[in-house]
Design a protein around this motif. Structure first.
Motif, PDB file in Angstrom:
ATOM      1  N   ARG A 172       0.652  -1.188   0.008  1.00 55.43           N
ATOM      2  CA  ARG A 172       0.050  -0.087   0.239  1.00 55.43           C
ATOM      3  C   ARG A 172       0.967   1.282  -0.132  1.00 55.43           C
ATOM      4  O   ARG A 172       0.477   2.121  -0.649  1.00 55.43           O
ATOM      5  CB  ARG A 172      -1.135  -0.126   1.419  1.00 55.43           C
ATOM      6  N   GLY A 176       0.571   3.874  -2.807  1.00 46.99           N
ATOM      7  CA  GLY A 176       0.496   5.093  -2.427  1.00 46.99           C
ATOM      8  C   GLY A 176       1.404   6.250  -3.083  1.00 46.99           C
ATOM      9  O   GLY A 176       0.943   7.256  -3.080  1.00 46.99           O
ATOM     10  N   SER A 180      -0.230   9.553  -4.778  1.00 50.02           N
ATOM     11  CA  SER A 180       0.388  10.987  -4.239  1.00 50.02           C
ATOM     12  C   SER A 180       0.972  11.932  -5.426  1.00 50.02           C
ATOM     13  O   SER A 180       0.938  13.029  -5.629  1.00 50.02           O
ATOM     14  CB  SER A 180       1.212  10.677  -3.042  1.00 50.02           C
ATOM     15  N   GLU A 327      -8.617   3.075  -1.372  1.00 53.84           N
ATOM     16  CA  GLU A 327      -7.450   3.687  -2.031  1.00 53.84           C
ATOM     17  C   GLU A 327      -6.208   3.801  -1.130  1.00 53.84           C
ATOM     18  O   GLU A 327      -6.269   4.161   0.108  1.00 53.84           O
ATOM     19  CB  GLU A 327      -7.830   4.948  -2.828  1.00 53.84           C
ATOM     20  N   PRO A 328      -5.066   3.500  -1.651  1.00 47.44           N
ATOM     21  CA  PRO A 328      -3.775   3.458  -1.083  1.00 47.44           C
ATOM     22  C   PRO A 328      -3.108   4.845  -0.828  1.00 47.44           C
ATOM     23  O   PRO A 328      -2.235   5.297  -1.376  1.00 47.44           O
ATOM     24  CB  PRO A 328      -2.732   2.521  -1.920  1.00 47.44           C
ATOM     25  N   SER A 329      -4.116   5.486  -0.003  1.00 49.37           N
ATOM     26  CA  SER A 329      -3.477   6.919   0.199  1.00 49.37           C
ATOM     27  C   SER A 329      -2.803   6.854   1.635  1.00 49.37           C
ATOM     28  O   SER A 329      -3.038   6.379   2.482  1.00 49.37           O
ATOM     29  CB  SER A 329      -4.609   7.829   0.528  1.00 49.37           C
ATOM     30  N   TRP A 330      -1.591   7.649   1.458  1.00 54.16           N
ATOM     31  CA  TRP A 330      -0.868   7.664   2.679  1.00 54.16           C
ATOM     32  C   TRP A 330      -1.551   8.313   4.032  1.00 54.16           C
ATOM     33  O   TRP A 330      -1.528   7.939   5.096  1.00 54.16           O
ATOM     34  CB  TRP A 330       0.460   8.406   2.583  1.00 54.16           C
ATOM     35  N   PRO A 351       3.878   4.697   6.604  1.00 56.59           N
ATOM     36  CA  PRO A 351       3.316   5.978   5.736  1.00 56.59           C
ATOM     37  C   PRO A 351       3.666   7.258   6.278  1.00 56.59           C
ATOM     38  O   PRO A 351       3.944   8.126   5.366  1.00 56.59           O
ATOM     39  CB  PRO A 351       1.715   5.757   5.997  1.00 56.59           C
TER      40      PRO A 351
END
Length: 382
Positions: A172, A176, A180, A327-330, A351
């Protein structure tokens, strides 16, 4: 074509960044060819054809100056004296590349000595770009695969552990990076470009239109950025594209105010007045004489604000108004980690480390580019 001011400052700026631009185009060429061949931009042939076309264009742009520098001195000579022609070509082929290599080597050496932090930031950013492009190869698992045990600590199988629903944190974090950088680059490209056009046009025409536009800029800049971003996301809804729209709207006023101040001084220069006196239309003067001379400021704004956009995107996702939870968001990963901060600290540490490292590298690179484009600063190469 661009006026004497652009030739003066633009030539120095182009000479300083010539090698960096060539390296970037070469990297884009190789990556574009590999991605197009493997079909990583989608299964549609049109997408791959577009990538191949762009690759060909970049090849011409990249190789054209090199071929010209090597072979242009020998063009136009007759074949009357073949011995002199062969000797001349041998000298040119040996002397010109040697001088070019020496100049480029000295440029890189001066840049590394005077801007070591800029070199470090550039390497960090390059590593991030490679990670984002090759995420399918680097990530050991899918970003949304919840097929493992929950809260597994870091180990050989899961170097960064697993999260609260059994997803691999390393995968992830890698995915991410792509999210980003995508949000940061696209939002900054739209926001800074629209703001630059707004500021330059308002500064050139002046009068009541400029006063009204600046009062609108004052209204937008008076609002706290995070509050404005939260309001926009509440109105637009939760999605990655809406985050880009909100960030672009945040960046437009700052870019407009900054580029307006630069354009105000440029429009009073003699070459702009000469262009107007020769009968050039207003829009021709703006796009051929004023806008090109704001490029250095535009590049600095673009580089510095990418880090700002990534931080705001992570903040919105942390507050639950950014990217969707899957969603793989930090920022979203930080939110999930707060629920198990004591039992699974790795869910927050990695993260957070990715966000810090990204912002650190982009800020170092942005500061180096700022120093490079302003010879008055101590860190410049001038």
């Amino acid at each position: 074509m661009f006026g004497s001011g652009f030739l003066g400052r633009g030539a120095t700026f182009g000479a300083d960044l010539n090698l960096l631009v060539q390296v970037g185009l070469g990297l884009a060429l190789l990556v574009g060819m590999g991605l197009a061949r493997r079909g990583w931009y989608g299964a549609h042939g049109a997408c791959q054809a577009t990538v191949v076309a762009l690759t060909i264009v970049m090849t011409v742009i990249w190789m054209g100056p090199q071929l010209r520098d090597v072979y242009a001195p020998s063009l136009g000579r007759g074949v009357v004296n073949r011995v002199n022609l062969a000797v001349g070509m041998a000298r040119e082929a040996g002397a010109e590349p040697a001088r070019a290599a020496g100049a480029r080597g000295s440029l890189l050496g001066r840049f590394a000595v005077r801007q070591p932090l800029g070199v470090a930031g550039g390497l960090i950013v390059l590593a991030l770009i490679i990670t984002a492009l090759f995420a399918p190869l680097l990530a050991p698992h899918g970003a949304k695969d919840a097929a493992f045990a929950q809260y597994l600590p870091p180990s050989a199988e899961f170097p960064m552990g697993t999260d609260n629903i059994g997803r691999d944190v390393l995968s992830r974090v890698i995915w991410g990076t792509r999210l980003s950088l995508y949000v940061g680059l696209v939002s900054v490209a739209f926001g800074i470009t629209l703001g630059a056009l707004w500021g330059v046009v308002a500064a050139y025409f002046g009068g009541p239109a400029d006063s009204v536009s600046q009062r609108l800029v004052d209204m937008l800049m008076a609002l706290p950025p995070i509050i404005l971003a939260l309001s926009l996301m509440a109105a637009l809804g939760q999605s990655v594209n809406n985050v880009i729209i909100a960030l672009a709207l945040l960046l437009i006023p700052t870019a407009a105010r900054t580029l307006r101040s630069v354009a105000l001084s440029i429009k009073e220069t003699p070459y702009v007045e000469a262009a107007r006196a020769s009968g050039c239309s207003h829009w021709r003067v703006i796009f051929l004489h004023v806008l090109p001379n704001t490029f250095a400021t535009y590049v600095v704004l673009f580089t510095v604000n990418i880090a700002y956009a990534i931080v705001v995107e992570a903040s919105l996702s942390f507050l639950g108004l950014g990217a969707p939870p899957d969603e793989p968001s930090w920022g979203g990963m930080l939110t999930a980690g707060t629920q198990a901060m004591e039992t699974a600290p790795w869910m927050i540490f990695f993260p957070g480390l990715a966000i810090s490292l990204t912002v650190f590298g982009l800020n170092l690179l942005g500061d180096a580019i700022r120093d490079l484009t302003d010879p008055r600063l101590r860190g410049g190469l001038g």
